[in-house]
Design a protein around this motif. Sequence first.
Motif, short mmCIF file in Angstrom:
data_model
loop_
_atom_site.label_atom_id
_atom_site.label_comp_id
_atom_site.label_asym_id
_atom_site.label_seq_id
_atom_site.Cartn_x
_atom_site.Cartn_y
_atom_site.Cartn_z
N LEU A 1 -34.32 6.82 11.70
CA LEU A 1 -34.32 8.07 10.90
C LEU A 1 -35.83 8.27 10.11
N VAL A 2 -36.33 9.33 10.50
CA VAL A 2 -37.84 9.44 10.08
C VAL A 2 -37.81 10.57 9.02
N PRO A 3 -38.50 10.28 7.89
CA PRO A 3 -38.74 11.25 6.83
C PRO A 3 -39.67 12.30 7.45
N TYR A 4 -39.62 13.55 7.34
CA TYR A 4 -40.49 14.64 7.92
C TYR A 4 -41.85 14.60 7.32
N SER A 5 -42.29 13.93 6.18
CA SER A 5 -43.43 13.83 5.53
C SER A 5 -44.28 13.00 6.66
N THR A 6 -43.63 12.00 7.24
CA THR A 6 -44.23 11.27 8.10
C THR A 6 -44.63 11.65 9.49
N GLN B 1 -42.73 20.33 21.72
CA GLN B 1 -41.93 20.89 22.91
C GLN B 1 -40.68 21.80 22.40
N PRO B 2 -40.80 22.91 23.02
CA PRO B 2 -40.10 24.21 22.40
C PRO B 2 -38.43 23.80 21.92
N PHE B 3 -37.90 22.90 22.81
CA PHE B 3 -36.40 22.54 22.46
C PHE B 3 -36.51 21.72 20.94
N TYR B 4 -37.49 20.63 20.81
CA TYR B 4 -37.61 20.03 19.90
C TYR B 4 -38.18 20.72 18.67
N ARG B 5 -39.16 21.49 18.81
CA ARG B 5 -39.71 22.20 17.80
C ARG B 5 -38.35 23.18 17.22
N LYS B 6 -37.59 23.84 17.99
CA LYS B 6 -36.67 24.59 17.51
C LYS B 6 -35.87 23.69 16.47
N GLN B 7 -35.30 22.59 17.13
CA GLN B 7 -34.32 21.73 16.23
C GLN B 7 -35.32 21.43 14.95
N LEU B 8 -36.31 21.04 14.96
CA LEU B 8 -37.00 20.59 13.67
C LEU B 8 -37.11 21.60 12.81
N VAL C 1 -33.18 23.07 5.38
CA VAL C 1 -32.27 22.85 4.26
C VAL C 1 -32.48 21.26 3.93
N PRO C 2 -32.38 21.04 2.71
CA PRO C 2 -32.87 19.49 2.27
C PRO C 2 -31.86 18.72 2.64
N TRP C 3 -32.25 17.69 3.34
CA TRP C 3 -31.52 16.35 3.84
C TRP C 3 -30.85 16.74 5.11
N ALA C 4 -31.09 17.98 5.76
CA ALA C 4 -30.76 18.27 6.98
C ALA C 4 -31.32 17.17 8.14
N LYS C 5 -30.56 17.14 9.34
CA LYS C 5 -31.59 16.17 10.33
C LYS C 5 -31.60 16.89 11.69
N THR D 1 -34.47 10.69 14.82
CA THR D 1 -33.75 11.57 14.08
C THR D 1 -34.70 11.99 12.76
N VAL D 2 -35.08 13.15 12.66
CA VAL D 2 -36.02 13.65 11.49
C VAL D 2 -35.22 14.29 10.34
#
Length: 166
Positions: free
Chosen positions: A28-33, A70-77, A83-87, A99-100
């Motif tokens: 589980l990786v906080p987006y700030s990192t 990569q487009p697929f991962y970027r879209k998921q991110l 949304v706060p706390w979404a993964k 999991t970001v």
Amino acid sequence: MRKSFVIEAVMIAVYGELLAPSQPVDYLVPYSTIRELYELRDSQEPIMPDANDEKHVRTKIAELIDLLEQPFYRKQLERALTVPWAKAPLLLSEGVTFTVVSSYDNEEYGEAFDPIETELILTAIREQTPLLTDQPDFIVKLIEGEIPVQVYDLDDFEFAVEDDTE
């Protein structure tokens, strides 16, 4: 059983053994990192003391950034970050999920911890997941501050993966 750990993104790039655990792992990786990866990539400040290690780590950071872009991962991110706390779970290999988490620093621990440490703590508390770090001083601050998280030193990674205590 899949083990979960809260961790900084740069540690995934620096420590190759994290990508080859003995059991399935979800980081589980906080987006700030993730943002910090870009800062490290663009910085002229040394990351590692040894020149060969420096080159290797910078290459791994660039590879991780390339993967996340990569487009697929970027879209998921992008979807998770609205949304706060979404993964956004991203499969890195058969045994490793990255999991970001769209975490945010609410300054709850802002006096004693920097914003990234605060997000790591809040993510660990919210997800009731142990924290994995390579920073002994951070571990000491957690213990001294009586922060209600389980923490493992990276040197104990294999023990942490096999540990059955929750």
